[in-house]
Design a protein around this motif. Structure first.
Motif, short mmCIF file in Angstrom:
data_model
loop_
_atom_site.label_atom_id
_atom_site.label_comp_id
_atom_site.label_asym_id
_atom_site.label_seq_id
_atom_site.Cartn_x
_atom_site.Cartn_y
_atom_site.Cartn_z
N ASP A 122 50.27 11.56 81.21
CA ASP A 122 49.45 10.76 80.29
C ASP A 122 49.87 9.29 80.33
OD1 ASP A 122 48.04 12.96 79.48
OD2 ASP A 122 49.11 13.23 77.58
N TYR A 123 51.18 9.05 80.33
CA TYR A 123 51.67 7.68 80.36
C TYR A 123 51.43 7.01 81.71
CZ TYR A 123 53.93 7.95 75.79
OH TYR A 123 54.17 8.04 74.45
N ALA A 126 47.84 6.00 81.53
CA ALA A 126 47.63 4.92 80.56
C ALA A 126 48.17 3.60 81.09
CB ALA A 126 48.31 5.28 79.24
N ASP A 129 45.96 2.19 83.76
CA ASP A 129 44.79 1.54 83.16
C ASP A 129 45.11 0.13 82.68
OD1 ASP A 129 43.36 3.84 83.64
OD2 ASP A 129 43.53 4.61 81.58
N GLN A 130 46.38 -0.13 82.44
CA GLN A 130 46.81 -1.46 82.00
C GLN A 130 47.17 -2.38 83.18
OE1 GLN A 130 46.63 -2.42 78.76
NE2 GLN A 130 45.71 -0.38 78.50
#
Length: 340
Positions: A122-123, A126, A129-130
């Motif tokens: 998940d990280y 995420a 995506d950044q």
């Protein structure tokens, strides 16, 4: 199939094709494919370049804009994924790395994976995506997202625990050597039948410490069947230490000494010893691994192999810079402090 359905299927097919897919298809490394895609063929032969180009066209590979941003370092943000930040060792690594990155003009985002592969994935998604410039994985676990991140060739440094999928840039100690030093210390202090306390789901780093400990004892004449081992399940090392020590005691009483593969495991073992009115280190010598800064305040009874976490940050930054420049990385082993 309607034109809209065909377009959707084609898009899905393109998205599923990665650098790793092209590499497998052509029999070359992901790094070679990446260089060719980015116009830096290096030492690749004309035949290899042509083969890769043909595979790219045939498979429908399209460079991912996020991956391109990572390679070009358009971001000044770096993500660190670390488990169990309540562990002082994990916190020390984070402090050292954040300071080195900040001095170099980067910002670090810190994520706690709790040693769970689904949280790690998940990280990873995420942070991708950044548009982060790279990843630092402290004590990484095997996961699908990690495999995909490696397959894309994103900049990534493994810390404390080597890449569970093999290869890659690494910063840490020689864990087998640390275990061997603990064995020498035990024997030098008259503990000829020491035990080992560890987690049931042992990570590669702590498993190597235990293995190095046992191997050195055997090499110095201690019968392997005389080295008692105890473990307990869970993620919290302090709870594991308490339960593993209890298992050890129930299976034959307290030994004269024990290697605890982390300081936190030693804290848990000490709690059981206190409840049993056992004096540490007089009745049982505990040796930990980490050398947490708080030991001076809360664990003066503990002998611990000190890992210089305060030096890790600069080495991590160097490994990232090598990847950002397209250079070859390596495994960096930082010497631990020997026991007196």
């Amino acid at each position: 199939m309607t034109p809209r359905t065909a377009a959707k299927a084609g898009k899905t097919r393109h998205e599923a094709v990665s650098l790793a897919t092209v590499a497998r298809e052509t029999g070359v490394s992901v790094a070679t494919v990446s260089r060719i895609v980015n116009g830096k063929s290096g030492r690749a032969s004309a035949e290899t370049i042509a083969r890769v180009a043909e595979a790219i066209e045939r498979l429908g590979y399209r460079p991912n804009p996020v991956g391109r941003a990572l390679r070009r370092r358009t971001s000044r943000v770096v993500a660190m994924l670390s488990p169990n930040l309540d562990n002082p060792a994990m916190a020390a690594i984070a402090v050292s790395t954040e300071a080195a990155l900040r001095k170099a003009g980067y910002v670090m985002i810190l994520c706690d994976t709790h040693d769970r592969p689904e949280l790690q994935d998940d990280y990873l998604q995420a942070m991708r995506d950044q548009f982060v410039a790279g990843y630092i994985l402290v004590s990484a676990v095997r996961s699908r997202g990690l495999e995909q991140t490696l397959g894309r060739g994103d900049p990534i440094v493994f810390v404390a625990r080597r890449n569970p999928l093999g290869g890659g840039a690494y910063v840490g100690i020689d864990n087998r050597a640390a275990g061997a030093d603990a064995a020498d210390f035990m024997l030098a202090h008259g503990v000829d039948r020491p035990a080992v306390l560890m987690a049931t789901e042992n990570a590669s780093s702590t498993a190597e410490r235990a293995a190095g400990f046992v191997e050195r004892l055997v090499a110095r004449g201690v019968p392997e069947d005389g080295i008692r081992k105890a473990s307990a399940p869970g993620l919290s090392h302090i709870e594991i230490g308490y339960a593993a020590a209890r298992n050890l005691v129930q299976d034959g009483g307290w030994p004269r000494g024990a290697l605890c593969v982390s300081d936190m495991i030693a804290y848990g073992a000490y709690r059981l010893a206190a409840e049993s009115a056992l004096s540490i280190p007089r009745d049982c010598r505990l040796v930990g691994v980490d050398g947490n800064a708080i030991n001076h305040w809360i664990a003066p009874w503990l002998t611990s192999i000190r890992i210089p976490y305060e030096t890790f940050g600069q080495h991590v930054l160097e490994q990232l810079r090598l990847q950002w420049s397209g250079a070859t990385t390596s495994e960096i082993y930082i010497p631990h402090q020997p026991l007196a």
